[in-house]
Write a protein that holds these residues in place. Sequence first.
Motif, PDB file in Angstrom:
ATOM      1  N   GLY A  70       0.822  -1.194   0.000  1.00  0.00           N
ATOM      2  CA  GLY A  70       0.000   0.000   0.000  1.00  0.00           C
ATOM      3  C   GLY A  70       0.858   1.246   0.000  1.00  0.00           C
ATOM      4  N   PRO A  71       0.241   2.415  -0.082  1.00  0.00           N
ATOM      5  CA  PRO A  71       0.996   3.667  -0.079  1.00  0.00           C
ATOM      6  C   PRO A  71       1.791   3.823   1.214  1.00  0.00           C
ATOM      7  CG  PRO A  71      -1.295   4.008  -0.736  1.00  0.00           C
ATOM      8  CD  PRO A  71      -1.215   2.625  -0.201  1.00  0.00           C
ATOM      9  N   GLY A  72       2.881   4.533   1.130  1.00  0.00           N
ATOM     10  CA  GLY A  72       3.712   4.778   2.303  1.00  0.00           C
ATOM     11  C   GLY A  72       5.170   4.576   1.969  1.00  0.00           C
ATOM     12  N   ASP A  73       5.957   4.208   2.981  1.00  0.00           N
ATOM     13  CA  ASP A  73       7.385   4.021   2.755  1.00  0.00           C
ATOM     14  C   ASP A  73       7.638   2.678   2.060  1.00  0.00           C
ATOM     15  OD1 ASP A  73       7.122   2.033   4.687  1.00  0.00           O
ATOM     16  OD2 ASP A  73       7.961   3.266   6.290  1.00  0.00           O
ATOM     17  N   LYS A  74       8.914   2.420   1.766  1.00  0.00           N
ATOM     18  CA  LYS A  74       9.283   1.228   1.006  1.00  0.00           C
ATOM     19  C   LYS A  74       8.894  -0.047   1.731  1.00  0.00           C
ATOM     20  CE  LYS A  74      13.205  -0.909  -1.375  1.00  0.00           C
ATOM     21  NZ  LYS A  74      14.649  -0.826  -1.674  1.00  0.00           N
ATOM     22  N   GLU A  75       8.948  -0.038   3.080  1.00  0.00           N
ATOM     23  CA  GLU A  75       8.625  -1.240   3.837  1.00  0.00           C
ATOM     24  C   GLU A  75       7.161  -1.646   3.686  1.00  0.00           C
ATOM     25  OE1 GLU A  75      10.757  -3.312   5.508  1.00  0.00           O
ATOM     26  OE2 GLU A  75      12.177  -2.092   4.390  1.00  0.00           O
ATOM     27  N   ARG A  76       6.290  -0.687   3.363  1.00  0.00           N
ATOM     28  CA  ARG A  76       4.874  -0.989   3.201  1.00  0.00           C
ATOM     29  C   ARG A  76       4.516  -1.361   1.762  1.00  0.00           C
ATOM     30  NH1 ARG A  76       0.798  -0.336   6.184  1.00  0.00           N
ATOM     31  NH2 ARG A  76      -0.497   0.330   4.422  1.00  0.00           N
ATOM     32  N   ASP A  77       5.433  -1.168   0.853  1.00  0.00           N
ATOM     33  CA  ASP A  77       5.125  -1.410  -0.551  1.00  0.00           C
ATOM     34  C   ASP A  77       4.888  -2.896  -0.807  1.00  0.00           C
ATOM     35  OD1 ASP A  77       4.605  -0.696  -3.115  1.00  0.00           O
ATOM     36  OD2 ASP A  77       6.659  -0.142  -3.642  1.00  0.00           O
ATOM     37  N   GLY A  78       4.181  -3.193  -1.882  1.00  0.00           N
ATOM     38  CA  GLY A  78       3.902  -4.563  -2.243  1.00  0.00           C
ATOM     39  C   GLY A  78       3.891  -4.723  -3.748  1.00  0.00           C
ATOM     40  N   VAL A  79       3.917  -5.975  -4.202  1.00  0.00           N
ATOM     41  CA  VAL A  79       3.972  -6.240  -5.639  1.00  0.00           C
ATOM     42  C   VAL A  79       2.733  -5.684  -6.343  1.00  0.00           C
ATOM     43  CG1 VAL A  79       4.037  -8.046  -7.402  1.00  0.00           C
ATOM     44  CG2 VAL A  79       5.394  -8.297  -5.303  1.00  0.00           C
ATOM     45  N   TYR A  80       1.552  -5.945  -5.769  1.00  0.00           N
ATOM     46  CA  TYR A  80       0.319  -5.460  -6.398  1.00  0.00           C
ATOM     47  C   TYR A  80       0.283  -3.938  -6.443  1.00  0.00           C
ATOM     48  CZ  TYR A  80      -4.545  -3.907  -6.518  1.00  0.00           C
ATOM     49  OH  TYR A  80      -5.708  -3.227  -6.793  1.00  0.00           O
ATOM     50  N   HIS A  81       0.628  -3.280  -5.327  1.00  0.00           N
ATOM     51  CA  HIS A  81       0.629  -1.815  -5.289  1.00  0.00           C
ATOM     52  C   HIS A  81       1.617  -1.246  -6.300  1.00  0.00           C
ATOM     53  CE1 HIS A  81       2.110   2.104  -3.605  1.00  0.00           C
ATOM     54  NE2 HIS A  81       0.823   2.324  -3.611  1.00  0.00           N
ATOM     55  N   LYS A  82       2.794  -1.864  -6.383  1.00  0.00           N
ATOM     56  CA  LYS A  82       3.819  -1.392  -7.306  1.00  0.00           C
ATOM     57  C   LYS A  82       3.369  -1.579  -8.757  1.00  0.00           C
ATOM     58  CE  LYS A  82       8.855  -1.473  -7.697  1.00  0.00           C
ATOM     59  NZ  LYS A  82      10.099  -2.003  -7.104  1.00  0.00           N
ATOM     60  N   PHE A  83       2.680  -2.678  -9.047  1.00  0.00           N
ATOM     61  CA  PHE A  83       2.156  -2.930 -10.396  1.00  0.00           C
ATOM     62  C   PHE A  83       1.155  -1.845 -10.783  1.00  0.00           C
ATOM     63  CE2 PHE A  83      -0.880  -4.763 -13.357  1.00  0.00           C
ATOM     64  CZ  PHE A  83      -0.091  -5.478 -14.255  1.00  0.00           C
ATOM     65  N   CYS A  84       0.262  -1.520  -9.852  1.00  0.00           N
ATOM     66  CA  CYS A  84      -0.741  -0.491 -10.137  1.00  0.00           C
ATOM     67  C   CYS A  84      -0.078   0.860 -10.377  1.00  0.00           C
ATOM     68  CB  CYS A  84      -1.738  -0.397  -8.983  1.00  0.00           C
ATOM     69  SG  CYS A  84      -2.769  -1.861  -8.769  1.00  0.00           S
ATOM     70  N   ALA A 130       3.045   1.544 -11.306  1.00  0.00           N
ATOM     71  CA  ALA A 130       3.874   1.575 -12.511  1.00  0.00           C
ATOM     72  C   ALA A 130       3.038   1.652 -13.779  1.00  0.00           C
ATOM     73  CB  ALA A 130       4.781   0.343 -12.552  1.00  0.00           C
ATOM     74  N   ASN A 131       1.831   1.053 -13.746  1.00  0.00           N
ATOM     75  CA  ASN A 131       0.997   1.003 -14.949  1.00  0.00           C
ATOM     76  C   ASN A 131      -0.121   2.034 -14.953  1.00  0.00           C
ATOM     77  OD1 ASN A 131       1.930  -1.479 -16.604  1.00  0.00           O
ATOM     78  ND2 ASN A 131       1.883  -2.246 -14.490  1.00  0.00           N
ATOM     79  N   GLY A 132      -0.124   2.936 -13.939  1.00  0.00           N
ATOM     80  CA  GLY A 132      -1.079   4.037 -13.926  1.00  0.00           C
ATOM     81  C   GLY A 132      -2.524   3.612 -13.779  1.00  0.00           C
ATOM     82  N   ILE A 133      -2.787   2.557 -12.987  1.00  0.00           N
ATOM     83  CA  ILE A 133      -4.161   2.104 -12.757  1.00  0.00           C
ATOM     84  C   ILE A 133      -4.514   2.257 -11.291  1.00  0.00           C
ATOM     85  CG2 ILE A 133      -4.138   0.500 -14.695  1.00  0.00           C
ATOM     86  CD1 ILE A 133      -3.629  -1.766 -12.748  1.00  0.00           C
ATOM     87  N   ASP A 134      -5.800   2.202 -10.981  1.00  0.00           N
ATOM     88  CA  ASP A 134      -6.265   2.408  -9.609  1.00  0.00           C
ATOM     89  C   ASP A 134      -5.813   1.264  -8.703  1.00  0.00           C
ATOM     90  OD1 ASP A 134      -7.508   4.744 -10.311  1.00  0.00           O
ATOM     91  OD2 ASP A 134      -9.485   3.811 -10.620  1.00  0.00           O
ATOM     92  N   PHE A 135      -5.312   1.643  -7.540  1.00  0.00           N
ATOM     93  CA  PHE A 135      -4.948   0.676  -6.501  1.00  0.00           C
ATOM     94  C   PHE A 135      -6.138   0.500  -5.565  1.00  0.00           C
ATOM     95  CE2 PHE A 135      -3.688   0.382  -2.003  1.00  0.00           C
ATOM     96  CZ  PHE A 135      -3.125  -0.882  -1.993  1.00  0.00           C
ATOM     97  N   LEU A 136      -6.472  -0.736  -5.241  1.00  0.00           N
ATOM     98  CA  LEU A 136      -7.582  -1.024  -4.335  1.00  0.00           C
ATOM     99  C   LEU A 136      -7.037  -1.500  -3.000  1.00  0.00           C
ATOM    100  CD1 LEU A 136      -9.981  -3.012  -6.719  1.00  0.00           C
ATOM    101  CD2 LEU A 136      -9.854  -0.540  -6.338  1.00  0.00           C
ATOM    102  N   ASP A 137      -7.414  -0.815  -1.915  1.00  0.00           N
ATOM    103  CA  ASP A 137      -7.052  -1.326  -0.600  1.00  0.00           C
ATOM    104  C   ASP A 137      -8.030  -2.437  -0.220  1.00  0.00           C
ATOM    105  OD1 ASP A 137      -9.403  -0.090   0.223  1.00  0.00           O
ATOM    106  OD2 ASP A 137      -8.392   1.607   1.143  1.00  0.00           O
ATOM    107  N   PHE A 138      -7.805  -3.037   0.950  1.00  0.00           N
ATOM    108  CA  PHE A 138      -8.595  -4.206   1.337  1.00  0.00           C
ATOM    109  C   PHE A 138     -10.085  -3.878   1.421  1.00  0.00           C
ATOM    110  CE2 PHE A 138     -10.612  -6.946   4.488  1.00  0.00           C
ATOM    111  CZ  PHE A 138     -10.299  -8.203   4.004  1.00  0.00           C
ATOM    112  N   SER A 139     -10.405  -2.770   2.069  1.00  0.00           N
ATOM    113  CA  SER A 139     -11.822  -2.428   2.260  1.00  0.00           C
ATOM    114  C   SER A 139     -12.533  -2.211   0.931  1.00  0.00           C
ATOM    115  CB  SER A 139     -11.944  -1.186   3.138  1.00  0.00           C
ATOM    116  OG  SER A 139     -11.402  -1.419   4.416  1.00  0.00           O
TER     117      SER A 139
END
Length: 708
Positions: A278-292, A294-303
């Motif tokens: 999810g958004p935040g520092d590098k430790e919070r980053d994830g593959v799905y968030h990074k994919f979104c 990098a490709n300019g698409i909407d990121f969905l959080d859990f809720s």
Amino acid sequence: MIEVIWGSAREKPVASRMLAEALSAHDDAHGYLYIGYPIIGSPTGPMKMDAILVSPQYGLVAFDLVEGTELGDFEARQDDIASMLEVRLKPHAGLKSGRALKFDINVVTYAPAKQILPNTQPPYFLANGDNPLSVIRNFRWEASGDVYKNLVAAIQVVTSIRAGRQKREPTKADSRGAKLKRIEESIANLDQHQSQAVIETVDGVQRIRGLAGSGKTIVLALKVAYLHAQNPDWRIAVTFNTRSLKEQFRRLINNFTIEQTGTEPDWEQIDIINAWGGPGDKERDGVYHKFCRANGIDFLDFSTAKRKFGEQKEFSGACAEAIASVSNPVPLYDLMLIDEAQDLPIEFLRLCYKSLSDPGRLVYAYDELQSLTGASVLPPEELFGNAADGTPIVRLNQDDGGPRQDIILEKCYRNSRPLLATAHALGFGIYRERGLVQIFDQDALWTDVGYVVEDGVLAEGMQVTLARTPDTSPEFLENHSPIDDLIQFKKFDGNTEQTDWLVQAIQADIREQDLRPEDIVVINPNPLTTQREVGPARQKLFAAGINSELAGVSTSADIFTKAGCVTFTGIFRAKGNEAGMIYIMNAQDCASGWDKTATALGRNRLFTAITRSKAWVRILGIGPNMDVLIQEWNKLRANDYKLHFKYPTAAEKAQLRIINKELQGRGRRRRKATRLQRDQLLQAVERGEVDPDQLILELENLKRSGRL
């Protein structure tokens, strides 16, 4: 014959292939040929060996490979190779006499495209496509067989990172602490098969399967380090389901790189990254968030994903939508490695594959018996989908003489034979009165994971007895203590009695048995009740002067054990971790569920908990369901920890949960949807996608309103 272990050969692929084919074609030649291994640290940086042969006939032969026809200063290169190998091998006492090695190091420059070779004099040797073996046959192994065994071990040992990080100083020679020290020293090195799994490199997809304790996580971590040293320009990511693995991966990668190359890894090129993020520092980053991103698409959080896709489909739905939204994804990495693939949705694995640059290097590891979500890992032909023409994007097991794409780790270096047999017997329901709960899709997998057919026939409708041997369950893992001390089941009348016994046992472990607090892990299989269930025991330990932590709650989500503290944990955070002494509370919760799928998942929790133990396990529980487990265990004990049962027919298999399904000319089976909302929710909490404090508040509101 000569067995070829394929490391990274991307710099000299043609010469590597021709050397392997030339040497492995002769049945009268024996040994191991390593391509692209080892890597040796030097004052000028890591030195990569093109290839080395270790043979009981010809000894140690290193190869300097030439792709074209220009030999260059081959004599200087051969001198450097011999010198570096000598430096690498001399620290091994069994290989030297005084200051000299007990054998020669021969070096051959192999130039398959060179038609005419100049004349040379020993110790310099040249070979081309026609005569590599004729040159090698001039060499002879003159030392003893024991020296050869020591040489093989010295070459094959990848690293010694299994040893305990802190030096143990037990006060009693026969205490559990002293025994644990001896166990850790015995398993300090990776075995030959694990080393090969680390080195084998595929330009494509590679699958690694193995039992709990077979070293999958370690193999992945060392593979990251090995390929980073070989290809420092590659962008590499390693991802997983259990966040507490993050620090373990970092430590293993760092240790291996320093040990092999003399330098630390370039952490700008390596991401140890969460799956969702999810958004935040590098430790919070994830593959799905990074994919979104990098490709300019909407990121969905859990809720948001939950509202959009529903319960249990949050992550799979988010990943599927992301894949569908991008026609040409931006390449994020040159290599990705995925641990715990059995607990990640197939859509996430596909997203990882689509995040790679050509040729799509992806390594994924799993043990389906440790699945805590009900998901089953599909065959690779189904897992990664089909191309436009309808053919599978990925196929494994291509017998082309190259690096292995499908690796099974059969030897268990964590759990003793009695512990592993107990975990399998309870996990499969071997001695369950109502019959089996789950079974392997392919019968041969029993032998692949280290069992032998001791009696009967491994075939439909036949009685069979399966046993583990010293080859796959080393005897030192069980010979240190009586079997009745390795594993114990304890039934109690109620929670108070269970807690009192647990606290007294932990005190004795620390004060009388030389175990450190961090050697002890207490697992509660039901993740949502863990904080409440372990509270009384933690309070009593604190009153007795023993500190403890609740993993991921009182510690960082990325930390599992803490020096000087007993670790209490739910089953999800326990995955991928290990300890000398494992206590399992409330094991009765794992005996059965509302249907066979739920029963299988409960038993997988118990399997996973038992297999966290490097030495001893105590299985505690309450009520009639605990009697069920004890009765099954007693039957196993009566059979000397062997699995004796009637093997299911095809019709019977159809009623069971199938493990490690393979594609055999049939379409994908529709698997039952399960209502495991608690487990899915806990995973979301552990990944940082759900605020646990907010969740607790919402649960309290539901309780006050009478809806809970």
